[in-house]
Design a protein around this motif. Structure first.
Motif, PDB file in Angstrom:
ATOM      1  N   MET A   1       9.787 -54.615 -30.002  1.00  0.00           N
ATOM      2  CA  MET A   1       8.872 -53.985 -28.785  1.00  0.00           C
ATOM      3  C   MET A   1       9.289 -54.845 -27.526  1.00  0.00           C
ATOM      4  SD  MET A   1       7.291 -51.398 -27.997  1.00  0.00           S
ATOM      5  CE  MET A   1       8.107 -51.440 -26.484  1.00  0.00           C
ATOM      6  N   LEU A   2       9.308 -56.122 -27.751  1.00  0.00           N
ATOM      7  CA  LEU A   2       9.514 -57.153 -26.482  1.00  0.00           C
ATOM      8  C   LEU A   2      11.025 -56.706 -25.722  1.00  0.00           C
ATOM      9  CD1 LEU A   2       7.954 -60.400 -27.646  1.00  0.00           C
ATOM     10  CD2 LEU A   2       6.983 -58.805 -26.272  1.00  0.00           C
ATOM     11  N   LYS A   3      11.769 -56.425 -26.769  1.00  0.00           N
ATOM     12  CA  LYS A   3      13.291 -56.100 -25.824  1.00  0.00           C
ATOM     13  C   LYS A   3      13.404 -54.935 -25.338  1.00  0.00           C
ATOM     14  CE  LYS A   3      18.169 -55.285 -27.133  1.00  0.00           C
ATOM     15  NZ  LYS A   3      18.218 -55.125 -25.794  1.00  0.00           N
ATOM     16  N   ILE A   4      12.325 -53.721 -25.669  1.00  0.00           N
ATOM     17  CA  ILE A   4      12.246 -52.508 -25.008  1.00  0.00           C
ATOM     18  C   ILE A   4      11.581 -52.819 -23.726  1.00  0.00           C
ATOM     19  CG2 ILE A   4      11.076 -50.345 -25.170  1.00  0.00           C
ATOM     20  CD1 ILE A   4      11.492 -50.423 -28.134  1.00  0.00           C
ATOM     21  N   ILE A  60       5.173 -63.243 -18.811  1.00  0.00           N
ATOM     22  CA  ILE A  60       4.122 -64.436 -18.728  1.00  0.00           C
ATOM     23  C   ILE A  60       3.006 -64.202 -19.964  1.00  0.00           C
ATOM     24  CG2 ILE A  60       4.448 -64.948 -16.425  1.00  0.00           C
ATOM     25  CD1 ILE A  60       1.851 -63.217 -15.607  1.00  0.00           C
ATOM     26  N   TYR A  61       3.060 -63.401 -20.489  1.00  0.00           N
ATOM     27  CA  TYR A  61       2.047 -63.130 -21.576  1.00  0.00           C
ATOM     28  C   TYR A  61       2.275 -61.823 -22.331  1.00  0.00           C
ATOM     29  CZ  TYR A  61      -2.535 -61.581 -23.270  1.00  0.00           C
ATOM     30  OH  TYR A  61      -3.782 -61.479 -24.115  1.00  0.00           O
ATOM     31  N   TYR A  62       1.943 -61.820 -23.813  1.00  0.00           N
ATOM     32  CA  TYR A  62       2.062 -60.588 -24.452  1.00  0.00           C
ATOM     33  C   TYR A  62       1.188 -60.781 -25.480  1.00  0.00           C
ATOM     34  CZ  TYR A  62       4.960 -63.091 -27.910  1.00  0.00           C
ATOM     35  OH  TYR A  62       5.689 -63.937 -28.629  1.00  0.00           O
ATOM     36  N   SER A  63       0.644 -59.685 -25.904  1.00  0.00           N
ATOM     37  CA  SER A  63      -0.691 -59.754 -26.935  1.00  0.00           C
ATOM     38  C   SER A  63      -0.282 -58.400 -27.696  1.00  0.00           C
ATOM     39  CB  SER A  63      -2.223 -59.683 -26.510  1.00  0.00           C
ATOM     40  OG  SER A  63      -2.880 -59.685 -27.155  1.00  0.00           O
ATOM     41  N   PHE A  64      -0.352 -58.259 -28.882  1.00  0.00           N
ATOM     42  CA  PHE A  64      -0.316 -56.997 -29.907  1.00  0.00           C
ATOM     43  C   PHE A  64      -1.448 -57.093 -30.871  1.00  0.00           C
ATOM     44  CE2 PHE A  64       4.035 -57.402 -28.359  1.00  0.00           C
ATOM     45  CZ  PHE A  64       4.449 -56.443 -27.938  1.00  0.00           C
ATOM     46  N   GLN A  65      -2.599 -56.305 -30.357  1.00  0.00           N
ATOM     47  CA  GLN A  65      -3.670 -56.308 -31.245  1.00  0.00           C
ATOM     48  C   GLN A  65      -4.176 -55.366 -31.821  1.00  0.00           C
ATOM     49  OE1 GLN A  65      -6.785 -58.278 -28.648  1.00  0.00           O
ATOM     50  NE2 GLN A  65      -5.649 -60.142 -28.624  1.00  0.00           N
ATOM     51  N   LEU A  66      -4.135 -54.194 -31.105  1.00  0.00           N
ATOM     52  CA  LEU A  66      -4.396 -53.033 -31.561  1.00  0.00           C
ATOM     53  C   LEU A  66      -3.597 -51.830 -31.188  1.00  0.00           C
ATOM     54  CD1 LEU A  66      -7.891 -52.845 -29.566  1.00  0.00           C
ATOM     55  CD2 LEU A  66      -7.601 -53.401 -32.157  1.00  0.00           C
ATOM     56  N   GLU A  67      -3.607 -50.836 -32.362  1.00  0.00           N
ATOM     57  CA  GLU A  67      -2.641 -49.761 -32.146  1.00  0.00           C
ATOM     58  C   GLU A  67      -2.237 -49.280 -30.759  1.00  0.00           C
ATOM     59  OE1 GLU A  67      -2.141 -45.993 -35.001  1.00  0.00           O
ATOM     60  OE2 GLU A  67      -3.710 -45.519 -33.321  1.00  0.00           O
ATOM     61  N   GLY A  68      -3.443 -48.751 -29.782  1.00  0.00           N
ATOM     62  CA  GLY A  68      -3.241 -48.305 -28.533  1.00  0.00           C
ATOM     63  C   GLY A  68      -3.520 -49.463 -27.372  1.00  0.00           C
ATOM     64  N   LYS A 100       1.971 -48.065 -30.667  1.00  0.00           N
ATOM     65  CA  LYS A 100       2.805 -47.501 -31.927  1.00  0.00           C
ATOM     66  C   LYS A 100       2.132 -46.093 -32.355  1.00  0.00           C
ATOM     67  CE  LYS A 100       4.691 -49.416 -36.040  1.00  0.00           C
ATOM     68  NZ  LYS A 100       4.679 -50.536 -36.995  1.00  0.00           N
ATOM     69  N   VAL A 101       2.691 -45.155 -32.275  1.00  0.00           N
ATOM     70  CA  VAL A 101       2.197 -43.707 -32.738  1.00  0.00           C
ATOM     71  C   VAL A 101       3.164 -43.128 -33.665  1.00  0.00           C
ATOM     72  CG1 VAL A 101       1.822 -41.480 -31.869  1.00  0.00           C
ATOM     73  CG2 VAL A 101       1.234 -43.366 -30.467  1.00  0.00           C
ATOM     74  N   CYS A 108       4.042 -47.451 -22.851  1.00  0.00           N
ATOM     75  CA  CYS A 108       3.350 -47.025 -22.280  1.00  0.00           C
ATOM     76  C   CYS A 108       2.796 -47.832 -20.640  1.00  0.00           C
ATOM     77  CB  CYS A 108       1.895 -46.393 -22.807  1.00  0.00           C
ATOM     78  SG  CYS A 108       2.002 -45.314 -24.341  1.00  0.00           S
ATOM     79  N   VAL A 109       2.455 -47.099 -19.659  1.00  0.00           N
ATOM     80  CA  VAL A 109       2.253 -47.657 -18.502  1.00  0.00           C
ATOM     81  C   VAL A 109       0.718 -48.383 -18.747  1.00  0.00           C
ATOM     82  CG1 VAL A 109       3.501 -46.503 -16.720  1.00  0.00           C
ATOM     83  CG2 VAL A 109       1.381 -45.596 -17.498  1.00  0.00           C
TER      84      VAL A 109
END
Length: 121
Positions: A1-4, A60-68, A100-101, A108-109
């Protein structure tokens, strides 16, 4: 996802605004619905991309915590210090909300209302 996300930033740097807009989605957290950008939202983002063009960027930052509700945030340099007549290059931040759906990621914006959902108090 980071690459996208990085690829989208690279397209913005190359001023391929329509290609980026076509790859972005809006996400409604309460209904879990992902849909292509509305014309109004696409026009708003295109204006933003044109007003603050990406000369350079870094994550500068990324966080993957919840589906949406995920964050990928970039620091964007949109002008040179010389052109802006400032000491430092002027910067702003761009943020995406990867969602992730049905097993696949959508870019998404990230809007102010996504950052703090008042309905979940």
């Amino acid at each position: 996802m980071l690459k996208i996300c990085d690829d989208a930033m690279e397209m913005l740097k190359q001023k391929k605004y329509d290609a980026v807009l076509a790859s972005l989605y809006e996400y409604n957290d309460s209904t879990k619905e992902v849909k292509p950008l509305s014309d109004t939202t696409a026009k708003k983002y295109k204006r933003q991309f044109e007003m603050f063009p990406v000369l350079s960027y870094y994550r500068i930052y990324y966080s993957f915590q919840l589906e949406g509700c995920n964050d990928v945030k970039y620091r964007v340099t949109f002008a040179t210090a010389e052109a802006a007549q400032t000491k430092d290059d002027p910067t702003t931040a761009y943020m995406f909300n990867p969602v992730k759906v049905d097993g696949s990621w959508k870019l998404c914006v990230k809007t102010a209302k996504d950052e703090f959902d008042h309905s979940h108090r």
